[in-house]
Enzyme design. Sequence first.
Site, PDB file in Angstrom:
ATOM      1  N   HIS A  99       0.935  -1.187   0.073  1.00 32.06           N
ATOM      2  CA  HIS A  99      -0.095  -0.048   0.241  1.00 32.06           C
ATOM      3  C   HIS A  99       0.799   1.191  -0.039  1.00 32.06           C
ATOM      4  O   HIS A  99       1.896   1.410   1.010  1.00 32.06           O
ATOM      5  CB  HIS A  99      -0.773   0.066   1.207  1.00 32.06           C
ATOM      6  CG  HIS A  99      -1.711   1.501   1.366  1.00 32.06           C
ATOM      7  ND1 HIS A  99      -2.166   1.929   0.468  1.00 32.06           N
ATOM      8  CD2 HIS A  99      -1.665   2.180   2.526  1.00 32.06           C
ATOM      9  CE1 HIS A  99      -2.776   3.114   0.778  1.00 32.06           C
ATOM     10  NE2 HIS A  99      -2.411   3.261   2.211  1.00 32.06           N
ATOM     11  N   HIS A 101       1.585   5.626  -1.635  1.00 29.71           N
ATOM     12  CA  HIS A 101       1.018   6.822  -1.935  1.00 29.71           C
ATOM     13  C   HIS A 101       1.775   7.608  -3.103  1.00 29.71           C
ATOM     14  O   HIS A 101       2.116   8.334  -3.386  1.00 29.71           O
ATOM     15  CB  HIS A 101       0.945   7.629  -1.000  1.00 29.71           C
ATOM     16  CG  HIS A 101       0.143   7.340   0.263  1.00 29.71           C
ATOM     17  ND1 HIS A 101       0.380   7.923   1.448  1.00 29.71           N
ATOM     18  CD2 HIS A 101      -0.767   6.454   0.440  1.00 29.71           C
ATOM     19  CE1 HIS A 101      -0.425   7.294   2.674  1.00 29.71           C
ATOM     20  NE2 HIS A 101      -1.021   6.307   1.799  1.00 29.71           N
ATOM     21  N   HIS A 163      -6.659   8.682  -1.338  1.00 34.32           N
ATOM     22  CA  HIS A 163      -5.748   7.979  -0.716  1.00 34.32           C
ATOM     23  C   HIS A 163      -4.460   7.580  -1.219  1.00 34.32           C
ATOM     24  O   HIS A 163      -3.325   8.160  -1.335  1.00 34.32           O
ATOM     25  CB  HIS A 163      -6.605   6.952   0.084  1.00 34.32           C
ATOM     26  CG  HIS A 163      -6.028   6.387   1.238  1.00 34.32           C
ATOM     27  ND1 HIS A 163      -6.471   5.632   2.253  1.00 34.32           N
ATOM     28  CD2 HIS A 163      -4.553   6.266   1.471  1.00 34.32           C
ATOM     29  CE1 HIS A 163      -5.451   5.258   3.208  1.00 34.32           C
ATOM     30  NE2 HIS A 163      -4.427   5.485   2.860  1.00 34.32           N
ATOM     31  N   TYR A 457      11.318 -51.644  -3.717  1.00 39.09           N
ATOM     32  CA  TYR A 457      12.541 -52.245  -4.341  1.00 39.09           C
ATOM     33  C   TYR A 457      13.283 -53.274  -3.592  1.00 39.09           C
ATOM     34  O   TYR A 457      13.357 -53.518  -2.546  1.00 39.09           O
ATOM     35  CB  TYR A 457      13.644 -51.146  -4.160  1.00 39.09           C
ATOM     36  CG  TYR A 457      15.073 -51.552  -5.324  1.00 39.09           C
ATOM     37  CD1 TYR A 457      14.789 -51.933  -6.505  1.00 39.09           C
ATOM     38  CD2 TYR A 457      16.136 -52.060  -4.264  1.00 39.09           C
ATOM     39  CE1 TYR A 457      15.920 -52.352  -7.034  1.00 39.09           C
ATOM     40  CE2 TYR A 457      17.227 -52.455  -4.881  1.00 39.09           C
ATOM     41  CZ  TYR A 457      17.204 -52.703  -6.261  1.00 39.09           C
ATOM     42  OH  TYR A 457      18.346 -53.238  -7.049  1.00 39.09           O
ATOM     43  N   ASP A 552      11.784 -58.170   3.816  1.00 35.77           N
ATOM     44  CA  ASP A 552      13.103 -57.602   2.978  1.00 35.77           C
ATOM     45  C   ASP A 552      13.691 -56.838   4.019  1.00 35.77           C
ATOM     46  O   ASP A 552      13.201 -55.486   4.155  1.00 35.77           O
ATOM     47  CB  ASP A 552      12.590 -57.062   1.815  1.00 35.77           C
ATOM     48  CG  ASP A 552      13.869 -56.609   0.965  1.00 35.77           C
ATOM     49  OD1 ASP A 552      14.881 -56.401   1.746  1.00 35.77           O
ATOM     50  OD2 ASP A 552      13.800 -56.024  -0.222  1.00 35.77           O
ATOM     51  N   LYS A 580      23.451 -55.811   3.100  1.00 37.65           N
ATOM     52  CA  LYS A 580      24.056 -54.776   3.655  1.00 37.65           C
ATOM     53  C   LYS A 580      24.711 -54.821   4.894  1.00 37.65           C
ATOM     54  O   LYS A 580      25.887 -55.270   4.862  1.00 37.65           O
ATOM     55  CB  LYS A 580      23.187 -53.314   3.656  1.00 37.65           C
ATOM     56  CG  LYS A 580      22.762 -52.849   2.291  1.00 37.65           C
ATOM     57  CD  LYS A 580      21.704 -51.805   2.359  1.00 37.65           C
ATOM     58  CE  LYS A 580      20.912 -51.421   1.111  1.00 37.65           C
ATOM     59  NZ  LYS A 580      21.628 -51.094   0.131  1.00 37.65           N
TER      60      LYS A 580
END
Length: 754
Positions: A99, A101, A163, A457, A552, A580
């Site tokens: 806003h 002027h 305004h 997977y 799994d 793993k």
Amino acid sequence: MEHRTSRQHVVDMCRTMLERGYLKATEGNVSVRVPGHRLYAVTPSNYDYAAMRVEDVCIVDFAGTHVPDPGDAGLVPSIECGMHANIYRERPDVHAVVHTHQPYASALAVLRRPIPALTDEQVRFLGREVAIIDYAPAGTGFLAKNVQKKVAGGDNAFIIANHGIVALGTDPDRAVFNMALLEKVSIAYLLALTTEAGKVYTIPAAIREIAFTKLRSDEKRIAAQVERSVPPVRVAAQAPLPSADAAAAAVAAAPVPAPRLVEAVEPGAEAARLGYAISDYPDVDDTMRRLKALVSQPVRGLRHDALLDVLEWFETKCRASKELTERAKERIPGGVQHNLAFNYPFPLAVEKAEGAHLVDRDGNVYIDFLQAGGPTILGSNYAPVNEKVAEVVGASGPVTGLFHEYELKLAESIHRYMPHIEMYRSLGSGTEAVMAAVRAARAFTGKKTVVKVGGAYHGWSDTMVYGLRVPGSYRMNAKGIPFGATSRTRETFPHDLGTLRRKLVENRLRGGTAAVVVEPVGPESGTRPVPHDFNAKVRELCDEFGALLVFDEVVTGFRLGLGGAAGYFGVTPDLTVLGKAVSGGYPMAGGVGGRSDVMAVFGSGLDGKSGAHIQVGGTLSANPLSCAAGYFAIEEMARTNAPVIAGRAGDRLTKGLQRIVDRYGLPYVAYNQGSIVHLECSGVMLLDMHNPLKLLKENKARKRLMEQMGAAYAANGIITLAGSRMYTSMADTDAVIDDALERFDRVLATVEGV
């Protein structure tokens, strides 16, 4: 101080507009929506914008009420805060309001002249016309209501009679742009009015409607995204993060149990005593809601300049890696052997791995959250295990082809911590172990069909490359695999027990189901986390339909605790696939174990008649190197309670990431299951065949974003799995995690819109 990013946006907008001459002294006001909250940040009342600091900006709720923060300067918000609140309530697509002027638009405010459609640019960004909002005194509820009525129409710029103006934007930059565009249009209109009164030319209505239709389409799309957004996970800025160091100290301080013969220890008792890596199981409903909200939004990645900096870093700092991997393309398909290798913009060549860090050929040091894809729970290149393995290999060599003591020691150790694995057969990899488990289930039950969860997977065997990574995708990734190989494989959508039951009913009419194979934390190591009771319900269905339940646990085995996922969830599978960590990071890591009656089909050697047992094998399977490494690694994990320490490191990393994501107002989702940590930025793994058009349209863009984020992490010294998953280890001390969080902060600060 809360909502610092939104406050900073307000300060930056004021600086920009001051530099361009759109603000003077204290006139006007600026605000920015706080993402995920019914709050906005706004300039304080009667305050010099040139001197404004982040702590001077105020936080206001959508009722227009000031929400003070102990960390701010205690100033009073702009008197127009009610107007801003009404705009945000009325327009969910608006994220910033200006806003001012400004002089030329204010001249039209005095004339009370709306601006007709002069250019397509004006219509595209501001609306059909720049309308006049009826006059009301500044700072009053009357003015706020007048503004709310007008903005409901969907335009983005308005002139307030006698305004000033109001400009709206989907982000701070767009709000400033719209404000500047309005001033440009105002100048053009005033010139037209003063030089050719009554002869102002406007664009044809048809062209205006085309431009405006695009504007409205964008508004609806953005509004829908805001509607689907969810509040962020709140991690208080001052709240202490979980501590891996404290967990390690507790293990060190605990009295050492009196030595007992292995035979005297009740199987499973030590695993229960040591506990599990998951301190708090994720709120699956909330996590999935956040992931769906992420996928519903357009991709939000690095700023273009930040991405260019990342690519420049690779070109200048990783020259040896690039040279080596370019040579590799001549002899290796694609230039790299590992599916887990980071390939964008090119693979990194690692020279050294130790503990929590990697060093590449150029000497760059990285925090290693890949951990070889998960097996090194103790940390990379763990010396105490290496030394003991070297002694065994020094005596026997890495392979003999005959029986070795450590084959038995490994099987006994596994049974000691996972009592449901009554017998264990070592193989070469997780893929081989899944193949063997499926073959064993078919031989034991006499049934042929196998059911898996879509998106999971389970290795690359012909039977299981089905519904791979994308639920419902059938044989999308099965190039080179004949239809016959997958003719007895079925998939269900994740979490969908109703569909699983229907598949089991259908299979019963066709001869029955041999096995249901699941990743117990959810597909792709929990990328779609399962409800806590999911495995127990699958167990019930398997019992009802006479199918074997296969876990799994290639990733979860020992990583969730010495008892694995079966111990954590309290569900006993018939067969368990390990990989793993079962070899402690050494090669030939894989095997299958379970009930002795089922495992009897694996009998080897010359002890049976021809055809009495299923055929599995491998010259290098169960070699002294791998079996000794697995045995020593598992016992060392028990001695140090590495899974629990790694889990607390995962907790610390996740909470820290949540704090960063919240602070920057990003839609990203961070959660963990112990030492398995997910940071979803693109949501590509959440796409599925429930919405094939979205999958087709967005898969490449979301995958590209994931690659770019992974590259940005690497350029800041962090190695992840594909830019979205991380594995923590015992080597990740609090200092390592805190260092990583600082690096993640640097990356996420360069995301668009932050």
